[in-house]
Scaffold this motif. Structure first.
Motif, PDB file in Angstrom:
ATOM      1  N   SER A   1       0.854  -1.188   0.000  1.00  0.00           N
ATOM      2  CA  SER A   1       0.000   0.000   0.000  1.00  0.00           C
ATOM      3  C   SER A   1       0.889   1.238   0.000  1.00  0.00           C
ATOM      4  O   SER A   1       1.867   1.310   0.745  1.00  0.00           O
TER       5      SER A   1
ATOM      6  N   VAL B   1       9.620   4.235  11.036  1.00  0.00           N
ATOM      7  CA  VAL B   1       9.538   2.883  10.475  1.00  0.00           C
ATOM      8  C   VAL B   1       9.157   1.913  11.581  1.00  0.00           C
ATOM      9  O   VAL B   1       9.727   1.958  12.674  1.00  0.00           O
ATOM     10  N   SER B   2       8.207   1.046  11.297  1.00  0.00           N
ATOM     11  CA  SER B   2       7.896  -0.031  12.238  1.00  0.00           C
ATOM     12  C   SER B   2       7.953  -1.354  11.481  1.00  0.00           C
ATOM     13  O   SER B   2       7.580  -1.428  10.314  1.00  0.00           O
TER      14      SER B   2
ATOM     15  N   THR C   1       6.438  -7.397   7.918  1.00  0.00           N
ATOM     16  CA  THR C   1       5.681  -6.217   7.515  1.00  0.00           C
ATOM     17  C   THR C   1       6.430  -4.971   7.963  1.00  0.00           C
ATOM     18  O   THR C   1       6.885  -4.901   9.112  1.00  0.00           O
TER      19      THR C   1
ATOM     20  N   THR D   1       6.066  -0.681   7.957  1.00  0.00           N
ATOM     21  CA  THR D   1       5.257   0.508   7.717  1.00  0.00           C
ATOM     22  C   THR D   1       6.190   1.708   7.801  1.00  0.00           C
ATOM     23  O   THR D   1       6.860   1.906   8.819  1.00  0.00           O
TER      24      THR D   1
ATOM     25  N   THR E   1       6.259   5.738   7.540  1.00  0.00           N
ATOM     26  CA  THR E   1       5.470   6.966   7.523  1.00  0.00           C
ATOM     27  C   THR E   1       6.442   8.136   7.486  1.00  0.00           C
ATOM     28  O   THR E   1       7.302   8.256   8.357  1.00  0.00           O
TER      29      THR E   1
ATOM     30  N   LEU F   1       2.942   7.293   3.015  1.00  0.00           N
ATOM     31  CA  LEU F   1       2.828   6.158   3.921  1.00  0.00           C
ATOM     32  C   LEU F   1       2.908   4.905   3.050  1.00  0.00           C
ATOM     33  O   LEU F   1       2.118   4.759   2.116  1.00  0.00           O
TER      34      LEU F   1
ATOM     35  N   GLU G   1       3.132   0.711   3.295  1.00  0.00           N
ATOM     36  CA  GLU G   1       3.075  -0.500   4.114  1.00  0.00           C
ATOM     37  C   GLU G   1       3.201  -1.688   3.172  1.00  0.00           C
ATOM     38  O   GLU G   1       2.489  -1.769   2.166  1.00  0.00           O
TER      39      GLU G   1
ATOM     40  N   THR H   1       3.985  -6.081   3.098  1.00  0.00           N
ATOM     41  CA  THR H   1       4.194  -7.360   3.767  1.00  0.00           C
ATOM     42  C   THR H   1       4.823  -8.303   2.765  1.00  0.00           C
ATOM     43  O   THR H   1       4.247  -8.599   1.717  1.00  0.00           O
TER      44      THR H   1
ATOM     45  N   ILE I   1       9.821  -1.908  -0.872  1.00  0.00           N
ATOM     46  CA  ILE I   1       9.535  -0.567  -0.332  1.00  0.00           C
ATOM     47  C   ILE I   1      10.315   0.497  -1.094  1.00  0.00           C
ATOM     48  O   ILE I   1       9.772   1.547  -1.439  1.00  0.00           O
TER      49      ILE I   1
END
Length: 175
Positions: A30, A50-51, A69, A71, A73, A83, A85, A87, A122
């Motif tokens: 996404s 970043v997470s 995963t 994420t 932001t 943003l 995200e 996986t 990413i």
């Protein structure tokens, strides 16, 4: 005699631990740029958050899916620049692995193998925004795994529950 040795070797090979990566794939991706195009006029540099999360589940007797995963932001002041995200998933075969080694395998080794694919996914998504590239740094999945074990143990002490002590990634089931 030679036949016995051959049968013995075949049996040892059947019972030998085996681990392999069968397939990798992007399970979810996404990208959102909710404040475009106005955000492109901002002069300030963005802040990046970043997470990372890992998961896993058993698909069949010796087949497992592991996921990583991330994420990302990116904000300028209080506005989201983008943003992302993603996986990244993989299907792994793990046969004749002792139960106490299976959780670390799914929680450390599998994410370590999948992470380079996730980083590339990413980076590619961000590249398509026409904004400067962002490359995620390396992650020590063993350290993350140990932190999650400690958090799970702490939560169990608070709840007063006793468990095997093995960490099962989200979505995974103990068998």
């Amino acid at each position: 005699m030679a036949e016995q040795n051959a049968n013995s070797q075949d049996q040892q090979q059947e019972n030998a631990p085996a681990f392999s990566l069968q397939r990798t794939y992007v399970k979810d991706l996404s990208l959102e740029m909710p404040n475009a195009p106005q955000i492109f006029l901002e002069q300030e540099g963005p802040a990046v958050e970043v997470s990372i999360n890992v998961g896993g589940q058993r698909l069949a007797d010796t087949v497992y899916e592991a996921t990583v995963t991330a994420t990302v932001t990116t904000r300028i002041q209080d506005k989201v620049l983008y943003l992302v995200e993603a996986t990244q998933a993989g299907i792994f075969e793990a046969a004749n692995i002792p139960a106490e080694q299976l959780d670390p395998l799914i929680g450390i080794v599998c994410p370590t193998m999948l992470y380079p694919y996730l980083r590339a996914t990413i980076a590619d998504a961000i590249n398509r925004t026409s904004l400067p590239a962002l490359h995620l740094t390396e992650v020590n999945f063993q350290s993350l795994y140990e932190q999650r074990l400690a958090q799970a143990a702490e939560a169990q002490q608070k709840d007063g529950k006793q468990d095997s002590g093995l960490y099962v990634p989200p979505g995974a089931t103990k068998q």
